[in-house]
Design a protein around this motif. Structure first.
Motif, PDB file in Angstrom:
ATOM      1  N   GLN A   1      48.892  35.692  40.557  1.00 45.99           N
ATOM      2  CA  GLN A   1      49.835  36.619  38.805  1.00 45.99           C
ATOM      3  C   GLN A   1      48.105  37.300  38.583  1.00 45.99           C
ATOM      4  OE1 GLN A   1      51.160  32.243  38.278  1.00 45.99           O
ATOM      5  NE2 GLN A   1      52.872  33.722  36.869  1.00 45.99           N
ATOM      6  N   LEU A   2      48.997  38.506  37.401  1.00 46.30           N
ATOM      7  CA  LEU A   2      47.841  39.151  36.717  1.00 46.30           C
ATOM      8  C   LEU A   2      48.364  39.671  35.458  1.00 46.30           C
ATOM      9  CD1 LEU A   2      46.715  41.837  38.898  1.00 46.30           C
ATOM     10  CD2 LEU A   2      45.099  40.163  38.086  1.00 46.30           C
ATOM     11  N   PRO A   3      47.748  39.050  34.695  1.00 48.83           N
ATOM     12  CA  PRO A   3      49.180  40.091  33.592  1.00 48.83           C
ATOM     13  C   PRO A   3      49.074  40.852  32.726  1.00 48.83           C
ATOM     14  CG  PRO A   3      46.152  38.649  33.018  1.00 48.83           C
ATOM     15  CD  PRO A   3      47.044  38.522  34.435  1.00 48.83           C
ATOM     16  N   GLU A   4      49.234  41.298  31.769  1.00 43.44           N
ATOM     17  CA  GLU A   4      49.366  43.030  31.755  1.00 43.44           C
ATOM     18  C   GLU A   4      48.642  43.328  30.797  1.00 43.44           C
ATOM     19  OE1 GLU A   4      54.044  42.804  30.432  1.00 43.44           O
ATOM     20  OE2 GLU A   4      54.820  43.344  32.125  1.00 43.44           O
ATOM     21  N   ASP A   5      48.474  42.105  29.929  1.00 42.23           N
ATOM     22  CA  ASP A   5      47.274  42.697  28.466  1.00 42.23           C
ATOM     23  C   ASP A   5      46.224  41.542  29.218  1.00 42.23           C
ATOM     24  OD1 ASP A   5      49.207  44.543  27.650  1.00 42.23           O
ATOM     25  OD2 ASP A   5      49.753  43.020  27.041  1.00 42.23           O
ATOM     26  N   ASP A   6      45.531  41.904  28.107  1.00 43.90           N
ATOM     27  CA  ASP A   6      43.893  41.364  27.877  1.00 43.90           C
ATOM     28  C   ASP A   6      44.541  39.514  27.679  1.00 43.90           C
ATOM     29  OD1 ASP A   6      42.554  42.889  29.518  1.00 43.90           O
ATOM     30  OD2 ASP A   6      41.578  43.875  28.438  1.00 43.90           O
ATOM     31  N   LYS A   7      44.176  39.021  27.636  1.00 49.80           N
ATOM     32  CA  LYS A   7      44.598  37.841  27.094  1.00 49.80           C
ATOM     33  C   LYS A   7      43.247  36.464  26.922  1.00 49.80           C
ATOM     34  CE  LYS A   7      48.353  35.968  27.979  1.00 49.80           C
ATOM     35  NZ  LYS A   7      49.128  34.591  29.190  1.00 49.80           N
ATOM     36  N   LEU A   8      43.307  36.521  25.489  1.00 48.75           N
ATOM     37  CA  LEU A   8      41.916  35.618  24.467  1.00 48.75           C
ATOM     38  C   LEU A   8      42.567  34.181  25.015  1.00 48.75           C
ATOM     39  CD1 LEU A   8      40.691  38.466  22.121  1.00 48.75           C
ATOM     40  CD2 LEU A   8      40.162  37.804  24.833  1.00 48.75           C
TER      41      LEU A   8
END
Length: 639
Positions: free
Chosen positions: A451-458
């Protein structure tokens, strides 16, 4: 080998040859008393010769009173043997008895020569090699980088704009110190670059030196510490002496945590060599004036273990955080590394950056290099987008192990296991999109869903964490539903480990348990070697530990139930993904979405057969009767 080494070895060789010439080839010849041959004949007739040795040109005779006599023999003189035989004198014939056999002497001295050479070699090794003399243990090992080794500027560094702004002041000070001094300002004496591995800390330090155009001394923290006490401190002093002669300049200490760890803490103790080196470094950093133009820069990914005295104002009084780049920074870094790579028209650096969240600068450089290697291996003249996608899969999931032979039972089990992960990931309330699912062995796993996130997640929310637990346990639930509880394999060992780690963190660190409450019971808040974790477990009572275990178990069981509910409700989708994986082995996220709509993937490289690719994929709504597929043991399959 340099001139100095040649001179040393030449002197040793001359000494050995001289000793050999002086000693001669035969010890008896050296001790014998010269005399006339007629006297030896006379002594033989009188019975006073005990024995004799005949050579080509010399006779050695031992008398009965212990003397050794020698005399020359005439060529082709057979009288000597007759005289010795007639008087019953035992004798032996040894050719070349009187010659000076230098080769035999050298052979006898060979062990001594080898020992001397070995001692000399060990001394050179302990000194670190190079051209330094015998008393150079305390000399600095800092290397001076020149423009011949490649001048680096801020244009070569991308994705860390905030860090470059912080270091721009240092560049301006080195270029024009009076700009700050006339206003009473003092430039920071030291800048500590802090960040994860591979984010470009060393590259930033070189860029500062390149922008300022000053000498750049680089050394590793481990180069200071030696087995001999006092060597590290001496090297620190010598390094600063060199820097003062080259000021203005920059001293860069890489991995400073090797020498700068906290003093007087942990299991060890005492004033050891490392602490002496650190003490000398602290003195030198606080002992020179700012107008000398010496800037100390260091890099570490463990600032928590550094000695507080090293971080106080006046030493490393400025900390520059160099973190992983965001999507904009990743795109800039990719463009820097793609400068010398011939690219196809379909390559989009923005798309690659969006699909590589969490990558560091070193990871992105490795990605570009892997793509170039794949293109060269395939005989292409340019690097296309397909090579970048394949390189990304290799970096994230590991290399494919197509040579690994899987039995049909293992292949079926892996397909249903990974299909369970995939269908749960697509149906939970909050999850990153499915990028790819495969049953081709990669790394240590027989299959994988990425799975890959669509945006950077902090950060992650509670619903994202509970959804993640359901996704992780989806593989285990898939085996239970498809093959029965008695036929569940050890394939979910890695999944269970991940789920347990996540659930424990939710309970003990993030306060996601109503019974435990918002209290931190984490067990990884210190370092054993610093003595910060030895007594931590005693702070948790047995009752609290039991409650923590119960809450962790509840969270994992809840994840299993959520996964079971999803796979029971969406059985057709689950079966379609599993059958598609058995047919095509690898499915992208887009192909899985089309598959659930009834459109199987089209693969031009798959040959048509009687069944055809489409016939192996069931259409949603027309459920086929499950087959008794059987099972097989598999390795852990990460979600």
């Amino acid at each position: 080998m340099n001139v100095r080494n040649l001179a040393i070895w030449g002197a040793l060789a001359l000494l050995v040859i001289g000793m050999a010439v002086m000693m001669g080839g035969n010890p008896e010849v050296a001790r014998a008393q010269p005399t006339k041959l007629s006297e030896i004949y006379q002594l033989a007739e009188q019975g006073k010769i005990a024995d004799a040795t005949l050579g080509d040109t010399t006779i050695i005779a031992k008398t009965t009173d212990g003397r050794t006599l020698k005399s020359e023999l005439r060529a082709l003189d057979m009288k000597t043997e007759d005289v010795l035989t007639q008087n019953n004198v035992p004798f032996s014939v040894k050719p070349d008895t009187g010659r000076n056999n230098v080769a035999s002497v050298l052979l006898s001295l060979l062990p001594i020569l080898l020992i001397v050479g070995f001692v000399f070699f060990m001394m050179r090794q302990m000194q670190g090699g190079g051209t330094r003399g015998a008393m150079s243990f305390g000399k600095s090992r800092a290397r001076l980088l020149t423009e011949k080794q490649g001048r680096v500027t801020f244009d070569d560094v991308a994705g860390v704009d905030e860090a470059k702004e912080e270091l721009q002041e240092i560049v301006e000070f080195l270029q024009d110190p009076s700009k700050f001094q006339r206003l009473g300002g003092k430039i920071p004496k030291g800048a500590l670059l802090v960040g994860p591995p591979g984010t470009g800390k060393t590259l930033l330090a070189r860029a500062v030196a390149g922008e300022a155009g000053v000498p750049f001394f680089t050394i590793s923290g481990s180069d200071f510490v030696e087995m001999f006490v006092g060597v590290g401190a001496s090297r620190v002093r010598d390094m600063f002496e060199q820097a003062k002669r080259s000021a203005p300049c920059i001293i860069f200490i890489d991995e400073i945590d090797a020498v700068g760890r906290s003093r007087g803490a942990g299991l060890g103790g005492g004033n050891d060599e490392r602490e002496q080196t650190l003490n000398q470094l602290l003195v030198e950093m606080d002992g020179f004036e700012a107008n000398e133009g010496i800037i100390i820069m260091a890099a570490t990914n463990r600032p928590d273990v550094l000695d507080p005295a090293l971080l106080r104002p006046g030493r490393f009084d400025r900390q520059v955080t160099v973190g992983n780049p965001d999507i904009i920074g990743r795109e800039k870094i990719l463009r820097v590394h793609m400068r010398n790579v011939p690219l196809a028209k379909d390559v989009d650096s923005k798309t690659i950056a969006r699909g590589t969240p969490g990558f560091s600068g070193a990871d992105l450089a490795n990605l570009v290099n892997e793509a170039a290697l794949l293109a060269a291996r395939r005989g292409k003249r340019v690097v296309a987008m397909q090579e970048f996608e394949d390189a990304k899969d290799k970096v994230l999931m590991g290399p494919e192990r197509r040579s690994m032979v899987m039995s049909e039972k293992e292949k079926i089990l892996t397909a249903w296991h990974e299909a369970g992960h995939a269908v749960v990931a697509m149906k939970v309330p909050a999850a990153d999109p499915v990028h790819k699912a495969t049953i081709i062995p990669r790394g240590r796993a027989l299959g994988m869903v990425m799975q890959l996130p669509e945006d950077d997640k902090l950060s992650m929310s509670r619903v994202e964490m509970t959804s993640r637990l359901a996704i992780i346990m989806g593989g285990r639930v898939a085996e239970e539903l498809k093959f029965g509880d008695d036929n569940v394999t050890a394939g979910a060992a890695s999944d269970i480990q991940q789920a347990t780690r996540l659930a424990r963190a939710m309970v003990t660190r993030w306060g996601y348990s109503d019974i435990i409450g918002p209290v931190d019971y984490g067990s990884d808040q210190g370092d054993v070697f610093l003595g910060q974790q030895l007594m931590q477990s005693s702070h948790i009572s047995e009752e609290t530990s039991r409650k923590i275990e119960e809450e962790v178990r509840k969270l994992i069981e809840k994840g299993k139930e959520d996964a079971r509910e999803i796979m029971t409700k969406y059985r057709n989708e689950w079966e379609a993904i599993a059958t598609g994986l058995l047919e095509f082995e690898t499915l992208s996220g887009e192909e899985i979405a089309n598959l659930l709509k009834g459109t199987p993937p089209s693969r031009p490289d798959i040959s048509d057969d009687d069944a055809g690719p489409a016939s192996a994929v069931p259409v949603i709504g027309k459920r086929k009767k499950p087959k008794d597929d059987g099972i097989g043991d598999v390795e852990p399959n990460p979600a």
